[in-house]
Design a protein around this motif. Structure first.
Motif, PDB file in Angstrom:
ATOM      1  N   GLN A  15     -22.487 -29.563   0.901  1.00  0.00           N
ATOM      2  CA  GLN A  15     -23.702 -30.336   0.703  1.00  0.00           C
ATOM      3  C   GLN A  15     -23.706 -30.293  -1.192  1.00  0.00           C
ATOM      4  O   GLN A  15     -23.743 -31.553  -1.789  1.00  0.00           O
ATOM      5  CB  GLN A  15     -24.906 -29.920   0.887  1.00  0.00           C
ATOM      6  CG  GLN A  15     -25.006 -30.237   2.333  1.00  0.00           C
ATOM      7  CD  GLN A  15     -26.272 -29.316   3.178  1.00  0.00           C
ATOM      8  OE1 GLN A  15     -26.706 -28.289   2.701  1.00  0.00           O
ATOM      9  NE2 GLN A  15     -26.894 -29.931   4.246  1.00  0.00           N
ATOM     10  N   GLN A  16     -23.282 -29.144  -1.564  1.00  0.00           N
ATOM     11  CA  GLN A  16     -23.256 -29.033  -3.150  1.00  0.00           C
ATOM     12  C   GLN A  16     -21.902 -30.059  -3.507  1.00  0.00           C
ATOM     13  O   GLN A  16     -22.066 -30.777  -4.552  1.00  0.00           O
ATOM     14  CB  GLN A  16     -22.907 -27.701  -3.475  1.00  0.00           C
ATOM     15  CG  GLN A  16     -24.233 -26.924  -3.657  1.00  0.00           C
ATOM     16  CD  GLN A  16     -23.744 -25.620  -3.762  1.00  0.00           C
ATOM     17  OE1 GLN A  16     -22.581 -25.030  -3.723  1.00  0.00           O
ATOM     18  NE2 GLN A  16     -24.753 -24.544  -3.827  1.00  0.00           N
ATOM     19  N   THR A  17     -20.825 -29.822  -2.751  1.00  0.00           N
ATOM     20  CA  THR A  17     -19.730 -30.711  -3.305  1.00  0.00           C
ATOM     21  C   THR A  17     -19.934 -32.250  -3.164  1.00  0.00           C
ATOM     22  O   THR A  17     -19.403 -33.072  -3.987  1.00  0.00           O
ATOM     23  CB  THR A  17     -18.357 -30.342  -2.464  1.00  0.00           C
ATOM     24  OG1 THR A  17     -18.311 -29.188  -2.457  1.00  0.00           O
ATOM     25  CG2 THR A  17     -17.323 -31.323  -2.873  1.00  0.00           C
ATOM     26  N   VAL A  18     -20.522 -32.773  -2.216  1.00  0.00           N
ATOM     27  CA  VAL A  18     -21.009 -34.039  -1.998  1.00  0.00           C
ATOM     28  C   VAL A  18     -21.772 -34.772  -2.997  1.00  0.00           C
ATOM     29  O   VAL A  18     -21.634 -35.785  -3.822  1.00  0.00           O
ATOM     30  CB  VAL A  18     -21.242 -34.351  -0.483  1.00  0.00           C
ATOM     31  CG1 VAL A  18     -21.933 -36.158  -0.307  1.00  0.00           C
ATOM     32  CG2 VAL A  18     -20.305 -33.893   0.543  1.00  0.00           C
TER      33      VAL A  18
ATOM     34  N   GLN B 122     -14.536 -27.849  -8.682  1.00  0.00           N
ATOM     35  CA  GLN B 122     -15.421 -28.346  -9.891  1.00  0.00           C
ATOM     36  C   GLN B 122     -14.723 -29.597 -10.305  1.00  0.00           C
ATOM     37  O   GLN B 122     -15.523 -30.665 -10.558  1.00  0.00           O
ATOM     38  CB  GLN B 122     -15.684 -27.514 -10.990  1.00  0.00           C
ATOM     39  CG  GLN B 122     -16.478 -26.164 -10.414  1.00  0.00           C
ATOM     40  CD  GLN B 122     -16.897 -25.246 -11.603  1.00  0.00           C
ATOM     41  OE1 GLN B 122     -16.165 -25.219 -12.693  1.00  0.00           O
ATOM     42  NE2 GLN B 122     -17.873 -24.613 -11.592  1.00  0.00           N
ATOM     43  N   ALA B 123     -13.613 -29.532 -11.104  1.00  0.00           N
ATOM     44  CA  ALA B 123     -13.125 -30.692 -11.707  1.00  0.00           C
ATOM     45  C   ALA B 123     -12.808 -31.820 -10.903  1.00  0.00           C
ATOM     46  O   ALA B 123     -12.876 -32.931 -11.375  1.00  0.00           O
ATOM     47  CB  ALA B 123     -11.917 -30.397 -12.530  1.00  0.00           C
ATOM     48  N   LEU B 124     -12.172 -31.513  -9.674  1.00  0.00           N
ATOM     49  CA  LEU B 124     -11.704 -32.470  -8.606  1.00  0.00           C
ATOM     50  C   LEU B 124     -12.087 -32.244  -7.321  1.00  0.00           C
ATOM     51  O   LEU B 124     -11.439 -31.982  -6.510  1.00  0.00           O
ATOM     52  CB  LEU B 124     -10.377 -32.738  -8.856  1.00  0.00           C
ATOM     53  CG  LEU B 124      -9.456 -33.972  -8.167  1.00  0.00           C
ATOM     54  CD1 LEU B 124     -10.056 -35.232  -8.850  1.00  0.00           C
ATOM     55  CD2 LEU B 124      -7.923 -33.604  -8.177  1.00  0.00           C
ATOM     56  N   PRO B 125     -13.423 -32.538  -7.142  1.00  0.00           N
ATOM     57  CA  PRO B 125     -13.998 -32.519  -5.787  1.00  0.00           C
ATOM     58  C   PRO B 125     -13.179 -33.786  -4.887  1.00  0.00           C
ATOM     59  O   PRO B 125     -13.084 -34.548  -5.320  1.00  0.00           O
ATOM     60  CB  PRO B 125     -15.538 -32.500  -5.649  1.00  0.00           C
ATOM     61  CG  PRO B 125     -15.799 -33.278  -7.107  1.00  0.00           C
ATOM     62  CD  PRO B 125     -14.532 -32.872  -8.013  1.00  0.00           C
ATOM     63  N   ILE B 126     -12.833 -33.170  -3.557  1.00  0.00           N
ATOM     64  CA  ILE B 126     -12.082 -34.241  -2.849  1.00  0.00           C
ATOM     65  C   ILE B 126     -12.766 -34.203  -1.486  1.00  0.00           C
ATOM     66  O   ILE B 126     -12.572 -33.186  -0.823  1.00  0.00           O
ATOM     67  CB  ILE B 126     -10.650 -34.123  -2.717  1.00  0.00           C
ATOM     68  CG1 ILE B 126     -10.055 -34.012  -4.296  1.00  0.00           C
ATOM     69  CG2 ILE B 126      -9.931 -34.850  -1.610  1.00  0.00           C
ATOM     70  CD1 ILE B 126      -9.152 -35.459  -4.569  1.00  0.00           C
ATOM     71  N   LEU B 127     -13.107 -35.560  -1.097  1.00  0.00           N
ATOM     72  CA  LEU B 127     -13.862 -35.714   0.314  1.00  0.00           C
ATOM     73  C   LEU B 127     -12.858 -36.256   1.324  1.00  0.00           C
ATOM     74  O   LEU B 127     -12.198 -37.212   0.803  1.00  0.00           O
ATOM     75  CB  LEU B 127     -14.999 -36.448   0.112  1.00  0.00           C
ATOM     76  CG  LEU B 127     -16.268 -36.190  -0.662  1.00  0.00           C
ATOM     77  CD1 LEU B 127     -17.346 -37.068  -0.596  1.00  0.00           C
ATOM     78  CD2 LEU B 127     -16.762 -34.564  -0.619  1.00  0.00           C
TER      79      LEU B 127
END
Ligand code: DLL
Length: 436
Positions: A32-35, A298-303
Motif C-alpha cells: 500500500q505504501q509503495t503504490v 524508494q528511488a525506483l518503486p516498480i509495480l
C-alpha cells in the motif's frame, strides 16, 4: 558435492522464517505504501492508474494487485534516463544500467536507504547460500553499470566477509589470486566460472582441492548439468542466485544448500506468475512468466514488472526452515525462446541435454538460420579434451539425444577445443543468423 550440506545459518532469521500470515500482513502494508509513493511521485504511475480508473486506496488485499497495470521494459526506456525515479535526484546516490545490446539502456537508481537494503538482502542471500562472516569472497562479477559486481561486493562486506574485488576477465590472474588468497566463496556467472575452471585445469592448477566452498552463480540461465560440472571442477557447492537490475540487482532470490529452488525475499518483493498470453495470474506450481513488485524501494518503486523470465513458484516449506516462497530455476526468457519447426526451445534445455555427455566439453553455442520460411537450429559444441573417437558418430548420437530430450531436430557440429567463444560475464548462447 550436494551431499556436503552446510550447517544452517541466518543473516536475518526473524524475517526469513516469519509466519506466513505475519509476512502477508507486512507485504500488504508495504505494498500500500509503495503504490501510494509511486502514484504521488512518478508521473508514469499516476497516469497508468488514472487510465485504469484505480486509486492507491483500491488496494485492500494482496489479491487486488491483479487489477493494477503491469510495468514493462519499454516503460523504463520511455522514461530514459531518470523519469521513473520517485525521489529528487539529490537523494539518488547510485545509478546502474542494463547491458541491453540495442537501443537505450534501462537506467535504475537507488537512495542511500535502497543501497543499504540491497546490501542487507545480498548479505542474507550469501548467508543463505552457505557463505559465512570471516569468509574470503572472490568477486568475479563485472564491476560497473552491471549490478553483479557492486551488488555482491556490498553484500559480502555487510555479511562480514573479506572481499576480493576482481571483476571479470584476466583468468590467469583470477586463478593466481584464488589460490594465493584462499577464497572460500566465488561469485561469477556460471559460464565464466566454467571458463576459470577450464583455464586452471589447462595450467595444471587444482582449484577443486583448494579452500573454495561455495560458488554463488547467477545472472544467466544454467542447468543442473552445468551445476555438477562446476561442483566437480571447482570443489564447491554451486548455488543459484537470481536478480535483475530493474527490481534491485542480485539478491532478489537465492538458493540455500538444499538446492531446491531460490528463496524469493517476500518481505521486500511480491512475486506473481502470469500466463504471458492471457496476462492472468497463475496458481502456485504452474509455469509462466515471473512478475515482481517492489515493496521497499524508494528511488525506483516498480509495480508488477514483467521480467519475461519463465519459471514457477512453490510454497512448500523448505527443509532449511525459511518460510519465503521458492522460485524454481529460471528456464530462460520468453523473449529468448526459439521456435524451431514448431517446437519451442530455450537454450538452457539444450544445455541440460548436452552437458555431461561423454566425449563433449560443456562449451556450446546455438546457431539459428532461416531456411525458406522455417528456422533451423545447429549446435556448435566442443569435443572433450583427449577424445579420440569418431566425431561423426558423436554428432549423430548427440543429435538423437537432444531430439529425445527436447523434441527438436538440430544439426550438431563437434568442434575442436577452444572454438566456442568463452564468456567473461553473461554468455552469448545464441548466434542468430536469420537476417543475414
Ligand atoms: O543479471 C543481476 C544479477 C547479477 C543476478 C549477478 C545474479 C547474479 P540484469 O543484468 O538486469 O541483472 O539481468 C537480469 O538476467 O531477468 C534473467 O533473465 C537473468 N538472470 C539473472 N539471474 C538469473 C539466474 C542481473 N539465476 C536478467 N538464472 C534476468 C537465470 C538469470 N537467469
Amino acid at each position: 558435492m550436494s551431499s556436503a550440506k552446510t550447517d544452517n545459518y541466518f543473516y536475518a532469521r526473524e524475517a526469513e522464517c516469519m509466519d506466513r500470515p505475519q509476512l502477508q500482513a507486512l507485504q500488504l502494508q508495504r505494498l500500500q505504501q509503495t503504490v501510494q509513493h509511486a502514484y504521488e511521485h512518478v508521473a508514469h504511475y499516476h497516469k497508468a492508474l488514472d487510465e485504469a480508473r484505480l486509486k492507491p486506496a483500491d488496494l485492500g488485499t494482496l489479491d487486488d494487485l491483479a487489477k493494477f497495470p503491469f510495468t514493462v521494459k519499454d516503460d523504463l526506456r520511455a522514461a530514459y534516463p531518470f523519469n521513473l525515479f520517485a525521489v529528487p535526484m539529490n537523494e539518488v546516490v547510485r545509478v546502474h544500467a542494463s547491458s541491453g545490446t540495442t537501443g537505450k539502456p534501462t537506467v535504475v537508481g537507488y537512495t542511500a536507504t535502497d543501497i543499504n537494503t540491497w546490501a542487507d538482502l545480498m548479505a542474507r542471500s550469501i548467508a543463505c547460500a552457505g557463505g559465512r562472516p570471516g569468509d574470503i569472497a572472490h568477486n568475479a562479477y563485472g564491476y560497473g553499470l552491471f549490478t553483479g559486481g557492486l551488488g555482491a561486493h556490498y553484500g559480502a562486506e555487510r555479511l562480514g566477509c573479506t572481499v576480493i574485488p576482481m571483476s571479470g576477465g584476466n583468468s590467469p590472474k583470477q586463478i593466481q589470486l584464488l589460490q594465493d588468497f584462499g577464497a572460500q566463496i566465488l561469485f561469477a556467472t556460471p559460464s565464466y566460472a566454467l571458463n576459470i575452471a577450464e583455464i586452471a585445469a589447462k595450467q595444471g592448477d587444482d582449484l577443486a582441492s583448494g579452500p573454495l566452498r561455495v560458488g554463488i552463480f547467477g545472472a544467466e540461465p544454467w542447468s543442473e548439468g552445468m551445476r555438477s560440472e562446476l561442483e566437480t571442477r571447482l570443489g564447491l557447492q554451486a548455488i543459484d542466485i537470481y536478480g535483475l537490475s530493474e527490481i534491485l540487482g542480485p539478491g532478489v532470490a537465492s538458493e540455500c544448500p538444499e538446492q531446491a529452488g531460490l528463496h524469493g525475499w517476500e518481505d521486500h518483493f511480491l512475486f506473481e506468475i502470469i500466463d504471458p498470453k492471457t496476462l492472468q495470474p497463475l496458481p502456485c506450481g504452474e509455469v509462466g512468466e515471473l512478475v515482481i513488485t517492489t515493496l521497499t524501494k524508494q528511488a525506483l518503486p516498480i509495480l508488477r514488472y514483467r521480467t519475461h523470465d519463465i519459471t514457477w513458484l512453490t510454497d512448500e516449506r523448505c527443509a532449511c526452515g525459511r518460510s519465503h516462497v521458492r522460485i524454481k530455476r529460471v528456464i530462460g526468457r520468453n523473449d529468448d525462446m526459439l521456435i524451431i519447426r514448431g517446437v519451442n526451445v530455450y537454450p538452457s534445455q539444450i544445455e541440460a541435454a548436452l552437458v555431461g555427455l561423454e566425449g563433449l566439453a560443456p562449451h556450446y553455442q546455438l546457431v539459428v538460420r532461416r531456411d525458406g520460411t522455417l528456422d533451423t537450429l545447429s549446435v556448435d559444441v566442443e569435443v572433450a579434451p583427449g577424445f579420440s573417437g569418431d566425431r561423426k558418430q558423436l554428432a549423430s548420437t548427440t543429435g538423437v539425444h537432444i531430439k529425445s530430450m527436447v523434441g527438436v531436430t538440430c544439426c550438431i557440429n563437434v568442434l575442436d577445443e577452444g572454438q566456442v567463444p568463452r564468456s567473461q560475464g553473461k554468455a552469448v548462447r545464441v548466434r542468430d543468423l536469420r537476417s543475414q
